[in-house]
Write a protein that holds these residues in place. Structure first.
Motif, PDB file in Angstrom:
ATOM      1  N   LEU A  67      -2.333  -0.731   6.640  1.00  0.00           N
ATOM      2  CA  LEU A  67      -2.469  -0.539   5.199  1.00  0.00           C
ATOM      3  C   LEU A  67      -3.940  -0.385   4.847  1.00  0.00           C
ATOM      4  O   LEU A  67      -4.776  -1.166   5.314  1.00  0.00           O
ATOM      5  CB  LEU A  67      -1.880  -1.736   4.457  1.00  0.00           C
ATOM      6  N   ALA A  75      -0.061   3.613   3.594  1.00  0.00           N
ATOM      7  CA  ALA A  75       0.526   2.959   4.759  1.00  0.00           C
ATOM      8  C   ALA A  75       0.792   3.962   5.872  1.00  0.00           C
ATOM      9  O   ALA A  75       1.164   5.111   5.621  1.00  0.00           O
ATOM     10  CB  ALA A  75       1.833   2.277   4.366  1.00  0.00           C
ATOM     11  N   TYR A  80      10.350  -1.082   3.577  1.00  0.00           N
ATOM     12  CA  TYR A  80       9.682  -2.350   3.317  1.00  0.00           C
ATOM     13  C   TYR A  80       9.425  -2.572   1.827  1.00  0.00           C
ATOM     14  O   TYR A  80       9.002  -1.667   1.117  1.00  0.00           O
ATOM     15  CB  TYR A  80       8.330  -2.394   4.023  1.00  0.00           C
ATOM     16  N   MET A 113       6.920  -4.039  -0.890  1.00  0.00           N
ATOM     17  CA  MET A 113       5.453  -4.064  -0.915  1.00  0.00           C
ATOM     18  C   MET A 113       4.969  -5.020  -1.998  1.00  0.00           C
ATOM     19  O   MET A 113       5.660  -5.248  -3.001  1.00  0.00           O
ATOM     20  CB  MET A 113       4.901  -2.663  -1.178  1.00  0.00           C
ATOM     21  N   THR A 139       5.099  -7.215  -6.992  1.00  0.00           N
ATOM     22  CA  THR A 139       5.871  -6.769  -5.850  1.00  0.00           C
ATOM     23  C   THR A 139       6.874  -5.716  -6.277  1.00  0.00           C
ATOM     24  O   THR A 139       7.271  -5.666  -7.447  1.00  0.00           O
ATOM     25  CB  THR A 139       6.577  -7.948  -5.163  1.00  0.00           C
ATOM     26  N   ARG A 198       5.558   2.995  -6.376  1.00  0.00           N
ATOM     27  CA  ARG A 198       5.425   3.490  -5.012  1.00  0.00           C
ATOM     28  C   ARG A 198       5.939   4.918  -4.920  1.00  0.00           C
ATOM     29  O   ARG A 198       6.817   5.329  -5.692  1.00  0.00           O
ATOM     30  CB  ARG A 198       6.176   2.598  -4.030  1.00  0.00           C
ATOM     31  N   CYS A 210      -3.098  -5.275  -0.565  1.00  0.00           N
ATOM     32  CA  CYS A 210      -1.693  -4.896  -0.520  1.00  0.00           C
ATOM     33  C   CYS A 210      -1.083  -5.426   0.767  1.00  0.00           C
ATOM     34  O   CYS A 210      -1.795  -5.681   1.749  1.00  0.00           O
ATOM     35  CB  CYS A 210      -1.486  -3.389  -0.649  1.00  0.00           C
ATOM     36  N   ALA A 250       2.840  -5.571   3.202  1.00  0.00           N
ATOM     37  CA  ALA A 250       4.175  -5.038   3.468  1.00  0.00           C
ATOM     38  C   ALA A 250       5.057  -6.129   4.059  1.00  0.00           C
ATOM     39  O   ALA A 250       4.607  -6.910   4.909  1.00  0.00           O
ATOM     40  CB  ALA A 250       4.088  -3.850   4.423  1.00  0.00           C
ATOM     41  N   TYR A 262       5.172 -11.747   4.009  1.00  0.00           N
ATOM     42  CA  TYR A 262       4.569 -10.446   4.296  1.00  0.00           C
ATOM     43  C   TYR A 262       3.986 -10.454   5.700  1.00  0.00           C
ATOM     44  O   TYR A 262       3.260 -11.370   6.081  1.00  0.00           O
ATOM     45  CB  TYR A 262       3.482 -10.129   3.275  1.00  0.00           C
TER      46      TYR A 262
END
Length: 124
Positions: free
Chosen positions: A4, A24, A32, A34, A50, A72, A96, A98, A111
């Motif tokens: 990332l 990413a 996923y 995020m 999130t 996203r 950030c 994932a 995460y």
């Protein structure tokens, strides 16, 4: 493995806006959830926002609700954080992350992968 890379941080005046991006690597980005977290000087890292794996569900910390928007673009393997009405207390390094979960998560331990962070500074 997911890598990332955040971008878009900088210096902005109170009331201003910034949009952070997190690019990413990997073909499984769309699988996923995020998240965005932040860490201010001398403080612990805290949850910001999130988004679920398809973007249909979002959740925000109370401190940013109504001012920040997470989104996203799975075709671009990118997650965004639009930050409006910025305040000096928003000053922090923004990360950030994932998660293998498909639904959004709010705990750091949920995460698996993290970016290196991008600095956001809001002047008064």
């Amino acid at each position: 493995q997911v890598q990332l890379v955040e971008s878009g941080g900088g210096l902005v005046q109170r009331g201003g806006s910034l949009r952070l991006s997190c690019a990413a690597s990997g073909r499984t980005f769309s699988s996923y959830a995020m998240g965005w977290f932040r860490q201010a000087p001398g403080k612990e890292r805290e949850f910001v926002a999130t988004i679920s794996y398809r973007g249909g569900s979002t959740f925000y910390a109370d401190a940013v609700k109504g001012r920040f928007t997470i989104s996203r673009d799975n075709a671009k393997n990118t997650v965004y954080l639009q930050m409006n009405s910025l305040k000096p207390e928003d000053t922090a390094v923004y990360y950030c992350a994932a998660s293998r979960w498909v639904a959004g998560r709010i705990k750091e331990y949920e995460y698996e992968w993290w970016g290196q962070g991008t600095q956001v500074t809001v002047s008064s």
